[in-house]
Scaffold this active site. Sequence first.
Site, PDB file in Angstrom:
ATOM      1  N   CYS A  74       0.681  -1.315   0.024  1.00 38.89           N
ATOM      2  CA  CYS A  74      -0.025  -0.092  -0.035  1.00 38.89           C
ATOM      3  C   CYS A  74       1.018   1.335   0.121  1.00 38.89           C
ATOM      4  CB  CYS A  74      -0.990   0.135   1.210  1.00 38.89           C
ATOM      5  SG  CYS A  74      -1.764  -1.347   1.778  1.00 38.89           S
ATOM      6  N   HIS A 109      -6.433   1.729   5.322  1.00 32.25           N
ATOM      7  CA  HIS A 109      -6.969   0.907   4.271  1.00 32.25           C
ATOM      8  C   HIS A 109      -7.746  -0.313   5.061  1.00 32.25           C
ATOM      9  CE1 HIS A 109      -7.326  -1.639   0.706  1.00 32.25           C
ATOM     10  NE2 HIS A 109      -6.146  -2.205   1.128  1.00 32.25           N
ATOM     11  N   GLU A 126     -28.023  10.997   9.654  1.00 35.41           N
ATOM     12  CA  GLU A 126     -27.317  11.897  10.590  1.00 35.41           C
ATOM     13  C   GLU A 126     -25.631  11.713  10.364  1.00 35.41           C
ATOM     14  OE1 GLU A 126     -28.138  14.414  12.243  1.00 35.41           O
ATOM     15  OE2 GLU A 126     -26.557  14.940  13.690  1.00 35.41           O
ATOM     16  N   HIS A 144     -12.566  -5.114  -3.032  1.00 37.36           N
ATOM     17  CA  HIS A 144     -11.518  -5.023  -2.349  1.00 37.36           C
ATOM     18  C   HIS A 144     -11.663  -4.426  -1.001  1.00 37.36           C
ATOM     19  CE1 HIS A 144      -6.737  -3.598  -2.375  1.00 37.36           C
ATOM     20  NE2 HIS A 144      -7.152  -3.975  -1.204  1.00 37.36           N
TER      21      HIS A 144
END
Lengths: 241, 241, 241, 241
Positions: free
Chosen positions: C102, C119, C148, C204
């Site tokens: 990542c 993530h 809300e 994913h």
Amino acid sequence: MDDVDSSQLITNDHLVQSEDPDHPANLIPELCKRFYQWGWVTGTGGGTSIRRDNHVFIAPSGVQKELMKSENIFVLEYPTPKYPPSARKYLRKPLALKPSDCTPLFLAAFDHGATCCIHTHSQWAVLVTLLVEKLHGKDAMFEISNIEQIKGIPKGREKGMLGFHDTLRIPIIENTPFEEDLTEYLEKAMAKYPDTYAVLVRRHGIYAWGDTVAKAKTQCESLDYLFQLAVEMHKLGISWT
Amino acid sequence: MDDVDSSQLITNDHLVQSEDPDHPANLIPELCKRFYQWGWVTGTGGGTSIRRDNHVFIAPSGVQKELMKSENIFVLEYPTPKYPPSARKYLRKPLALKPSDCTPLFLAAFDHGATCCIHTHSQWAVLVTLLVEKLHGKDAMFEISNIEQIKGIPKGREKGMLGFHDTLRIPIIENTPFEEDLTEYLEKAMAKYPDTYAVLVRRHGIYAWGDTVAKAKTQCESLDYLFQLAVEMHKLGISWT
Amino acid sequence: MDDVDSSQLITNDHLVQSEDPDHPANLIPELCKRFYQWGWVTGTGGGTSIRRDNHVFIAPSGVQKELMKSENIFVLEYPTPKYPPSARKYLRKPLALKPSDCTPLFLAAFDHGATCCIHTHSQWAVLVTLLVEKLHGKDAMFEISNIEQIKGIPKGREKGMLGFHDTLRIPIIENTPFEEDLTEYLEKAMAKYPDTYAVLVRRHGIYAWGDTVAKAKTQCESLDYLFQLAVEMHKLGISWT
Amino acid sequence: MDDVDSSQLITNDHLVQSEDPDHPANLIPELCKRFYQWGWVTGTGGGTSIRRDNHVFIAPSGVQKELMKSENIFVLEYPTPKYPPSARKYLRKPLALKPSDCTPLFLAAFDHGATCCIHTHSQWAVLVTLLVEKLHGKDAMFEISNIEQIKGIPKGREKGMLGFHDTLRIPIIENTPFEEDLTEYLEKAMAKYPDTYAVLVRRHGIYAWGDTVAKAKTQCESLDYLFQLAVEMHKLGISWT
């Protein structure tokens, strides 16, 4: 030594004081903390009781179950009359707490041979009682077979555990406005189905018991697993037997 | 030093005593506590075993998995005969506890090269076996593709991990009344699908294993994630492949 | 002082050692433990990164997120090239651990002004991407209004929070076989929707970020709440806008 | 002693410092931690307030509820004007924190006789407001009967608890863009249904209160249990009354 003398009612503290983690006065708060996490005793609902020799230990009424302490536990001499409440022989009555309305139901389980009785308001139990009524009518029991977890439930006292192909059957009784009034129906269900270790209460929850504290807890877990699975199976169009 | 001498059976305590948190006798209780929270080992169901060199450590049968202690762990010499149980070479047998019925299945996983084998009764695993049967019949495998979490499962030993577009396939075997009798079918599934790291058992749960303890655990988590997602996808009318 | 000298790569331990609970090297393991409990980082999935001044702290690849320790954290000098990986200026690379795939996506979020990027593989996020595609096609965004919890998400940087009647829109990008290849599409989505604080990845999960660590976490929680609510609303036949 | 002197605003630390676990400044963080686990205060949503004598203790706005500390608590003199905010008599205003937008709603509950008021964004509460609207229109209340857990909710002040066959009715008000603007509608609902201990807010959550802190919490738990059960009953085609 443990006189049922009203002047001593709140002084028998030694009955709930022990360093032993397996002492009922320590086990009950520990179990209730766990049951709270499973959603079984939400909002002071449900309860737990343990019999040891001639003493019965009971969680009080109306307390937050996850915060309960040993000092909150009531102790009854066993056996003791179920009715009227005033006839029950309390060895310990914590000041400012109310005895559980489940008391006569727990006593009924002990008369039936149990060592520990657990009462939950589990939503899976409630949903199963509603589904059984919808699918099979008010007289039907909950029935499930061919699921491995069934093997966690006994066939009956000293009869070994259910097999994978056996059918687990749990009787369902109708709820009553006052919890104490359930006792009669619980006892009738026990008399009719002497091998059962649990009775469902429609729109209310379950009473489950066991020959030991550990068995009461693990059998109650297995039953709740099966109720949850049954609800999910129904949603997916898969039949229980 | 670790003679398989019945007089020593319960005295080999050193085999399960270690300050190392990564020692199998410390890891198994830790893992079981976690699995209990996920609902994988409800009511004494399920189990876990780790092989280290020529020792196999196994959680006992019928205990509350979240309360298990290192001292409850059985130790077998490895390799050891799977049958009959009496032929198994126990180096440590805790008094008053029963060996797990999963023992020959764990041994089968170790024969297949695993270092750790996890057996769960996860409801998602059970529901997936029911859905596959309903949708595709008894001979079908569980299949899912195009989900990122698939990348948490290996293609096979030393073959790297599955890719996003690969199809994960998990064989499903039928349950048997006695857990030990599953061994034959588990071994057949392993022989037929040598690359699989898990086998589902219909109406029962899953056996999953890994090359390390961490891999067995994280692969089992990824599989359970995929089973849960698959059930929810089915409820929403979305196909798995 | 923190030379990018390969001989020092694993010795800059001071970069992840701090008594301050708000230090990134302490916050990341703490956050990951929480995310594990929510099912966001099951089986080593997902990740978290924090930028502080010219340092970027990143959880490593392939570790059990709930067991992560400060000493497992990678540190990059910021800014740093995204590609190729070998060009990235690591100030700290824990021995035997792999940098997260990542990494370029986190860097993209920091280039976009974020301080923390999270993530997750949340199943609610995945299900929402599948439902949006089924209901509105591949080009549609996730849209919800008149709830809300929407007020927990900003309108854009320094634009205040969304109002109850505003529509929250989260772009969805298609997944790629290699996580790093998502970077291009993430950056395009950021360019097209500069006010968004999150991008969903079909099949994913989600990348969500914030101007502070607390905002990244609470915004990610609010989004996940909305995804779960949206799935349940859909099951009950209630539309999202 | 607790002058409302702006120069002292942040110095009245003694108001939130106590060794007593039942002190409001200790209870509020404890409760919020629990509510976070139930998903009631996700992403800084929701809040809790306790009145003790002439002091009102309130959790601040926009903080992570599970990390809240006693020192973050605001203290108001009670009674105090609800509007404008500048007229409210703060005895303690933690530096750098914002007072909760729920403040006038909590004050309305205290004016109504409550000792503790809990505001959650529970998804079950939100889903129930959506289902009631879909099934019975905007003017309908949530109604459920013949469920044991109903007995956890009072009939009204000093009227005892609801019975099993009674119908629990919770009014639902429409949400407003600004939380403070809900106050008027909350007060109208309280005036119209003086016996209610809770008001649902459509697409938002619930305000629930009690005569004691414990009752506010356990009643809120019982309500949430009933909302969840009601959603599941609806999915299974079982009516609420």
